[in-house]
Design a protein around this motif. Sequence first.
Motif, PDB file in Angstrom:
ATOM      1  N   PRO A  82       0.832  -1.207   0.000  1.00  0.00           N
ATOM      2  CA  PRO A  82       0.000   0.000   0.000  1.00  0.00           C
ATOM      3  C   PRO A  82       0.868   1.259   0.000  1.00  0.00           C
ATOM      4  N   SER A  83       0.404   2.273  -0.694  1.00  0.00           N
ATOM      5  CA  SER A  83       1.191   3.496  -0.846  1.00  0.00           C
ATOM      6  C   SER A  83       1.478   4.155   0.495  1.00  0.00           C
ATOM      7  N   VAL A  84       0.544   4.035   1.433  1.00  0.00           N
ATOM      8  CA  VAL A  84       0.753   4.646   2.752  1.00  0.00           C
ATOM      9  C   VAL A  84       1.937   3.994   3.466  1.00  0.00           C
ATOM     10  N   TRP A  85       2.135   2.698   3.244  1.00  0.00           N
ATOM     11  CA  TRP A  85       3.297   2.021   3.833  1.00  0.00           C
ATOM     12  C   TRP A  85       4.582   2.428   3.130  1.00  0.00           C
ATOM     13  N   LEU A  86       4.570   2.417   1.814  1.00  0.00           N
ATOM     14  CA  LEU A  86       5.772   2.763   1.054  1.00  0.00           C
ATOM     15  C   LEU A  86       6.265   4.162   1.390  1.00  0.00           C
ATOM     16  N   SER A  87       5.330   5.078   1.598  1.00  0.00           N
ATOM     17  CA  SER A  87       5.710   6.469   1.885  1.00  0.00           C
ATOM     18  C   SER A  87       6.060   6.697   3.349  1.00  0.00           C
ATOM     19  N   ASN A  88       5.871   5.670   4.180  1.00  0.00           N
ATOM     20  CA  ASN A  88       6.205   5.781   5.599  1.00  0.00           C
ATOM     21  C   ASN A  88       7.301   4.795   5.995  1.00  0.00           C
ATOM     22  N   GLY A  89       8.258   4.632   5.109  1.00  0.00           N
ATOM     23  CA  GLY A  89       9.419   3.807   5.402  1.00  0.00           C
ATOM     24  C   GLY A  89       9.409   2.432   4.778  1.00  0.00           C
ATOM     25  N   GLY A  90       8.281   2.023   4.216  1.00  0.00           N
ATOM     26  CA  GLY A  90       8.171   0.679   3.662  1.00  0.00           C
ATOM     27  C   GLY A  90       9.104   0.416   2.494  1.00  0.00           C
ATOM     28  N   GLN A  91       9.350   1.440   1.668  1.00  0.00           N
ATOM     29  CA  GLN A  91      10.220   1.254   0.506  1.00  0.00           C
ATOM     30  C   GLN A  91      11.630   0.869   0.934  1.00  0.00           C
ATOM     31  N   LYS A  92      12.131   1.501   1.992  1.00  0.00           N
ATOM     32  CA  LYS A  92      13.471   1.152   2.484  1.00  0.00           C
ATOM     33  C   LYS A  92      13.504  -0.260   3.068  1.00  0.00           C
ATOM     34  N   THR A  93      12.405  -0.657   3.680  1.00  0.00           N
ATOM     35  CA  THR A  93      12.342  -2.017   4.217  1.00  0.00           C
ATOM     36  C   THR A  93      12.406  -3.037   3.086  1.00  0.00           C
ATOM     37  N   ILE A  94      11.649  -2.808   2.029  1.00  0.00           N
ATOM     38  CA  ILE A  94      11.680  -3.714   0.871  1.00  0.00           C
ATOM     39  C   ILE A  94      13.087  -3.800   0.290  1.00  0.00           C
ATOM     40  N   GLU A  95      13.738  -2.657   0.155  1.00  0.00           N
ATOM     41  CA  GLU A  95      15.094  -2.625  -0.404  1.00  0.00           C
ATOM     42  C   GLU A  95      16.082  -3.379   0.486  1.00  0.00           C
ATOM     43  N   SER A  96      15.845  -3.366   1.796  1.00  0.00           N
ATOM     44  CA  SER A  96      16.757  -4.048   2.714  1.00  0.00           C
ATOM     45  C   SER A  96      16.691  -5.564   2.556  1.00  0.00           C
ATOM     46  N   TYR A  97      15.636  -6.071   1.901  1.00  0.00           N
ATOM     47  CA  TYR A  97      15.464  -7.509   1.697  1.00  0.00           C
ATOM     48  C   TYR A  97      15.919  -7.969   0.310  1.00  0.00           C
ATOM     49  N   ASP A  98      16.605  -7.122  -0.434  1.00  0.00           N
ATOM     50  CA  ASP A  98      16.963  -7.435  -1.818  1.00  0.00           C
ATOM     51  C   ASP A  98      17.699  -8.755  -1.984  1.00  0.00           C
ATOM     52  N   ASN A  99      18.599  -9.070  -1.067  1.00  0.00           N
ATOM     53  CA  ASN A  99      19.463 -10.242  -1.249  1.00  0.00           C
ATOM     54  C   ASN A  99      19.046 -11.448  -0.411  1.00  0.00           C
ATOM     55  N   TYR A 100      17.815 -11.470   0.049  1.00  0.00           N
ATOM     56  CA  TYR A 100      17.344 -12.577   0.891  1.00  0.00           C
ATOM     57  C   TYR A 100      16.750 -13.698   0.024  1.00  0.00           C
ATOM     58  N   SER A 101      17.014 -14.923   0.423  1.00  0.00           N
ATOM     59  CA  SER A 101      16.453 -16.083  -0.270  1.00  0.00           C
ATOM     60  C   SER A 101      15.007 -16.289   0.159  1.00  0.00           C
ATOM     61  N   ASP A 102      14.290 -17.123  -0.579  1.00  0.00           N
ATOM     62  CA  ASP A 102      12.903 -17.433  -0.232  1.00  0.00           C
ATOM     63  C   ASP A 102      12.830 -18.069   1.153  1.00  0.00           C
ATOM     64  N   GLU A 103      13.798 -18.903   1.468  1.00  0.00           N
ATOM     65  CA  GLU A 103      13.824 -19.564   2.765  1.00  0.00           C
ATOM     66  C   GLU A 103      14.006 -18.545   3.893  1.00  0.00           C
ATOM     67  N   GLU A 104      14.873 -17.579   3.682  1.00  0.00           N
ATOM     68  CA  GLU A 104      15.112 -16.543   4.692  1.00  0.00           C
ATOM     69  C   GLU A 104      13.888 -15.651   4.854  1.00  0.00           C
ATOM     70  N   LEU A 105      13.243 -15.327   3.748  1.00  0.00           N
ATOM     71  CA  LEU A 105      12.028 -14.513   3.809  1.00  0.00           C
ATOM     72  C   LEU A 105      10.933 -15.231   4.589  1.00  0.00           C
ATOM     73  N   GLU A 106      10.819 -16.528   4.392  1.00  0.00           N
ATOM     74  CA  GLU A 106       9.812 -17.325   5.090  1.00  0.00           C
ATOM     75  C   GLU A 106      10.098 -17.342   6.587  1.00  0.00           C
ATOM     76  N   ARG A 107      11.367 -17.425   6.944  1.00  0.00           N
ATOM     77  CA  ARG A 107      11.739 -17.428   8.358  1.00  0.00           C
ATOM     78  C   ARG A 107      11.380 -16.091   9.011  1.00  0.00           C
ATOM     79  N   HIS A 108      11.587 -15.009   8.297  1.00  0.00           N
ATOM     80  CA  HIS A 108      11.239 -13.695   8.832  1.00  0.00           C
ATOM     81  C   HIS A 108       9.729 -13.535   8.945  1.00  0.00           C
ATOM     82  N   LEU A 109       9.004 -14.044   7.964  1.00  0.00           N
ATOM     83  CA  LEU A 109       7.544 -13.993   8.021  1.00  0.00           C
ATOM     84  C   LEU A 109       7.038 -14.723   9.254  1.00  0.00           C
ATOM     85  N   GLU A 110       7.569 -15.887   9.523  1.00  0.00           N
ATOM     86  CA  GLU A 110       7.156 -16.654  10.703  1.00  0.00           C
ATOM     87  C   GLU A 110       7.448 -15.885  11.987  1.00  0.00           C
TER      88      GLU A 110
END
Length: 244
Positions: A82-110
Amino acid sequence: MKRKLVIGDIHGGFKALIQVLDRAKVSVDDQLIFLGDYVDGWSQSSDIIQFLIELSEKQNCIFIKGNHDAWCEDWLSLGGTPSVWLSNGGQKTIESYDNYSDEELERHLEFFQRMKNYYVDDQNRLFIHAGYSSMHGPEKEVYSSNYRWDRTLWETAVSMDKKLSKNSELYPKRLLLFKEIFIGHTPTIELGSKEPLNKANIWNLDTGAAYTGALSIMDIDTKEFWQSDPLPALYPDENGRNVW
């Protein structure tokens, strides 16, 4: 001696987190209670989550979920941006996950999925990210989003007459339910304070780390606290979020 330490909103400031843990001389015997909003703001959100996952394997940690964490959880699970998230720091969070594997992303989701809406300790002290609106307490809250968004609890405490007795019929019933309440979500810099603020029986630990303030950690029993350097000094090449 074992301590209970509460930590305010971090907002991607991994350097600040490391600083306060060091300055408070945190040991594996201490219990750590995090009030939420680990992500969004500065550039190291994913580093924080990875660090906290590993930290929780070594010592007793309680993780409360904040509104920014709920946004990140939705992105990790559903891909929502959502745009409200992206404009409130979300874009930087997404960029910080650029080099994460699917397995690592799943672990963070959990990790996000396991976070608590609130926590009450053995001395009837409540730890919650934002607040609650029900006069019967958070367990009776109709809208669970209030755990992460409500500001009326803090606004009530801030606006109260200091002379109002707890025996008065006018004393807010919500505040009588707990010995103490520890929150984040609303920066204390809004009230001109760079330090944790106490109003009525509420302690606000969000000292503006997402903006121009520092990250704070407090001993729940003694109320001694430690702070990081202001976040702009730790991330001189970044802007963080807009001034509150």
